[in-house]
Design a protein around this motif. Structure first.
Motif, PDB file in Angstrom:
ATOM      1  N   PHE A  36     -15.292  15.993  44.385  1.00 12.93           N
ATOM      2  CA  PHE A  36     -15.723  17.379  44.559  1.00 12.93           C
ATOM      3  C   PHE A  36     -16.443  17.797  43.287  1.00 12.93           C
ATOM      4  N   ASN A  37     -17.741  18.038  43.406  1.00 10.25           N
ATOM      5  CA  ASN A  37     -18.553  18.407  42.251  1.00 10.25           C
ATOM      6  C   ASN A  37     -18.331  19.889  41.959  1.00 10.25           C
ATOM      7  N   HIS A  38     -17.644  20.183  40.873  1.00 11.35           N
ATOM      8  CA  HIS A  38     -17.123  21.530  40.619  1.00 11.35           C
ATOM      9  C   HIS A  38     -18.184  22.489  40.075  1.00 11.35           C
ATOM     10  N   TYR A  39     -18.209  23.680  40.661  1.00 11.00           N
ATOM     11  CA  TYR A  39     -19.043  24.788  40.161  1.00 11.00           C
ATOM     12  C   TYR A  39     -18.129  25.935  39.735  1.00 11.00           C
ATOM     13  N   ALA A  40     -18.650  26.804  38.885  1.00  9.50           N
ATOM     14  CA  ALA A  40     -17.828  27.886  38.321  1.00  9.50           C
ATOM     15  C   ALA A  40     -17.280  28.823  39.383  1.00  9.50           C
ATOM     16  N   PHE A  41     -17.994  28.975  40.504  1.00  9.78           N
ATOM     17  CA  PHE A  41     -17.559  29.918  41.541  1.00  9.78           C
ATOM     18  C   PHE A  41     -16.579  29.304  42.546  1.00  9.78           C
ATOM     19  N   ASP A  42     -16.244  28.032  42.406  1.00 15.05           N
ATOM     20  CA  ASP A  42     -15.305  27.392  43.335  1.00 15.05           C
ATOM     21  C   ASP A  42     -13.889  27.925  43.126  1.00 15.05           C
ATOM     22  N   THR A  43     -13.145  28.072  44.213  1.00 12.47           N
ATOM     23  CA  THR A  43     -11.777  28.574  44.136  1.00 12.47           C
ATOM     24  C   THR A  43     -10.783  27.422  44.264  1.00 12.47           C
ATOM     25  N   ASP A  44      -9.617  27.584  43.652  1.00 12.87           N
ATOM     26  CA  ASP A  44      -8.580  26.565  43.739  1.00 12.87           C
ATOM     27  C   ASP A  44      -8.153  26.334  45.190  1.00 12.87           C
ATOM     28  N   GLU A  45      -8.122  27.402  45.969  1.00 15.10           N
ATOM     29  CA  GLU A  45      -7.704  27.278  47.367  1.00 15.10           C
ATOM     30  C   GLU A  45      -8.663  26.385  48.148  1.00 15.10           C
ATOM     31  N   GLU A  46      -9.958  26.583  47.950  1.00 17.39           N
ATOM     32  CA  GLU A  46     -10.940  25.776  48.684  1.00 17.39           C
ATOM     33  C   GLU A  46     -10.893  24.316  48.236  1.00 17.39           C
ATOM     34  N   ILE A  47     -10.725  24.085  46.950  1.00 18.19           N
ATOM     35  CA  ILE A  47     -10.623  22.708  46.456  1.00 18.19           C
ATOM     36  C   ILE A  47      -9.392  22.031  47.052  1.00 18.19           C
ATOM     37  N   ALA A  48      -8.287  22.746  47.122  1.00 22.14           N
ATOM     38  CA  ALA A  48      -7.053  22.195  47.689  1.00 22.14           C
ATOM     39  C   ALA A  48      -7.225  21.837  49.163  1.00 22.14           C
ATOM     40  N   LEU A  49      -7.998  22.635  49.888  1.00 22.89           N
ATOM     41  CA  LEU A  49      -8.247  22.343  51.300  1.00 22.89           C
ATOM     42  C   LEU A  49      -8.978  21.011  51.462  1.00 22.89           C
ATOM     43  N   VAL A  50      -9.975  20.783  50.624  1.00 24.68           N
ATOM     44  CA  VAL A  50     -10.725  19.531  50.699  1.00 24.68           C
ATOM     45  C   VAL A  50      -9.837  18.356  50.277  1.00 24.68           C
ATOM     46  N   ALA A  51      -9.048  18.549  49.235  1.00 24.75           N
ATOM     47  CA  ALA A  51      -8.151  17.492  48.762  1.00 24.75           C
ATOM     48  C   ALA A  51      -7.149  17.103  49.845  1.00 24.75           C
TER      49      ALA A  51
END
Length: 555
Positions: A377-392
């Motif tokens: 997941f290529n991280h951007y400053a506006f990404d939320t922890d919740e959305e990253i967790a969903l992809v993970a």
């Protein structure tokens, strides 16, 4: 955060001979192009060492117009691997001037994950693209002269298949008439320009394994047909040696360095939508000779660049990646989940979840090749922890490794998590033996159908009358065994650039087929894709300038 060009300028570069020496290349073998760029001779490639080292492919889900960040991630992964004690080298494609002055403004990575010197790499670099442009157009000029000198005889050509190229986005040159202005200016002919990365010479340079192989392939380029219906090649023109002379230095891989002074080979052309979209075989093999881990990239989404990487580059070179890394971003997932482009930087859990279907299709396709897949997941400053967790969580449910990377903002330190996952996966579960989408001896239409149905999800493939005629020509020439290189939009699995997500049961139309007899592949043109791009309403060239002796606007 500082701009890419500011970060690049603040990096203390090592002399290129020191970069080479650090990976085991003797200083006397380095052919300097200034202080910080060099070419490396082909005789240093060691096939035995190549077999002992690890090749990793970086690809992506279907991109947005803003891109996904594959090059940035590829560089960052090499930095991360070096930081955890692994000897890693990145092998990338060279940028084209067309998109640099058109949409992108640069293609050498970004943030703290770049290859340097970025201004040189993004502009004229070591002159490879100019050599390819000159070689291609030299063939055209000599062919036109051949026709002109024989215009009153029966030795001319009935049909010409060779155009011109230019490394500039210029829609006005797609279709032109040359030779106007009277008989001393040549024979009036319908022709046109492609962009240099789409040149068959570029494909030949990327697939050739030696100078002899380069010359052989150039000689076999199909230029047209005689009045007797026989193919007419560069060998028939008698100029294969002359064209090879123009390309002898361009064939050598280019060595540069990253923002953390690690080695990078940057060689060969981009554009997996209209060409095969991989860096050169010799650059990848050179990197594998001197690096224990080598990261390379394939252009646009995995349906384009990665498919061609496996079915063309790996098939012909014997290269076998042990792992494929698929890059995803929250923006691209949301776009493919039906979120309007203007809103893809805002939190949208439902849109992101819907967009995961696009990721799943790319994972499925890579597994068809026998690849072990991990997602980053290529991280951007506006990404939320919740959305990253969903992809993970989604990746874990499908048995796919997952790692967030912060390489843009943190360089190698932001790639350590991904690097550890890469090493662990290769050591425990490397890829299976490579499986191709089609067999070499499949008929051309069967090859096209297999890629269209298996990789894209199409229900059917249709052909124009022109394309059908080309298939018959291929069969008559006895070259049906060549791999295919499909040219289509990069923004969708279909030929509709706005069909986001996963399109199913659609029809694909083959508009034309181009025989690359020297590159030994068949270019299949689908939909409205153009091999000479146009410029946008506000090209990046408007923002590029030389201020106080320094280049601005390349990012």
């Amino acid at each position: 955060m500082k701009s890419d060009i500011e970060i690049a300028r603040e990096t203390n570069l090592l002399k290129i001979k020191e970069v080479a020496e650090r990976i085991g290349i003797p200083r006397y073998e380095v052919l300097n192009y200034g202080r910080y760029m060099a070419k490396i001779p082909l005789h240093l490639i060691d096939e035995e060492k190549i077999r002992q080292h690890h090749l990793i492919l970086v690809t992506a889900i279907t991109p947005t117009k803003a891109g996904i960040g594959k090059t940035t991630v590829s560089i960052g992964l090499s930095l991360g691997l070096n930081r955890i004690g692994r000897k890693a080298i990145v092998a990338l494609r060279e940028p084209s001037l067309g998109p640099c002055f058109g949409m992108k403004g640069g293609a050498a990575g970004g943030g703290f994950s770049q290859v340097l010197p970025m201004e040189n790499i993004n502009l004229h670099f070591t002159g490879d693209f100019h050599a390819i442009t000159s070689a291609h157009n030299m063939i055209t000029a000599l062919l036109d002269n051949y026709i002109y000198q024989r215009r009153d005889t029966c030795e001319g050509l009935k049909e010409i298949k060779w155009k011109r190229v230019l490394d500039v986005n210029d829609r006005s040159l797609r279709d032109i008439v040359s030779g106007l202005g009277g008989p001393t200016n040549g024979v009036p002919t319908e022709t046109g320009f492609d962009i240099t990365p789409a040149s068959e010479i570029m494909a030949i340079l990327c697939l050739a394994t030696s100078l002899d192989d380069l010359k052989r392939r150039i000689g076999n380029i199909l230029l047209g047909y005689t009045y007797a219906g026989k193919p007419f090649t560069v060998n028939d023109l008698g100029i294969a040696g002359a064209i090879t002379v123009l390309l002898k230095d361009a064939l050598l891989p280019n060595l540069v360095q990253t923002t953390e002074n690690t080695a990078a080979f940057v060689h060969g052309g981009p554009f997996a939508n209209i060409a095969h979209g991989c860096n050169s075989v010799v650059a990848t093999k050179m990197a594998l000779t001197f690096g224990d881990y080598v990261i390379t990239e394939a252009g646009f989404g995995a349906d384009l660049g990665a498919e061609k990487f496996f079915n063309i580059k790996c098939r012909k070179s014997g290269l076998r990646p042990e792992l494929t890394v698929i890059v995803a971003t929250s923006q691209s997932l949301k776009l493919h989940g039906g979120v309007p482009e203007a809103d893809i930087k805002r939190p949208n859990k439902e849109g992101l979840l819907r967009g995961l279907a696009n990721l799943d299709k790319h994972i499925e396709n890579m597994r068809r090749f026998g690849q072990r897949v991990i997602v980053t997941f290529n991280h951007y400053a506006f990404d939320t922890d919740e959305e990253i967790a969903l992809v993970a969580d989604h990746c874990r449910e499908r048995g796919v490794g997952f790692a967030v990377n912060h390489v843009f903002a943190e360089g190698g330190a932001g790639g350590e998590e991904l690097a550890r996952l890469v090493v662990d996966t290769i050591e425990r579960q490397p890829a299976e033996p490579l499986r191709f989408t089609y067999e070499e001896n499949d008929p051309v239409k069967v090859k096209i159908q297999k890629v269209a149905e298996t990789i894209y999800g199409a229900a059917s493939v249709t052909y124009t009358t022109l394309a059908d005629k080309k298939v018959k020509q291929i069969e008559s020439l006895g070259i049906s065994h060549y791999p295919i290189c499909i040219a289509k939009t990069q923004y969708s699995f279909s030929s509709d650039p706005k069909a986001y997500g996963v399109t199913k049961d659609f029809e694909l139309k083959v508009r034309d087929i181009i025989i690359n007899n020297g590159a030994e592949m068949i270019v299949v043109i689908m939909g409205e894709i153009m091999r000479m791009p146009g410029l946008p309403k506000e090209p990046q060239a408007l923002h590029i300038d030389l201020v106080n002796g320094q280049v601005e606007g390349l990012s």
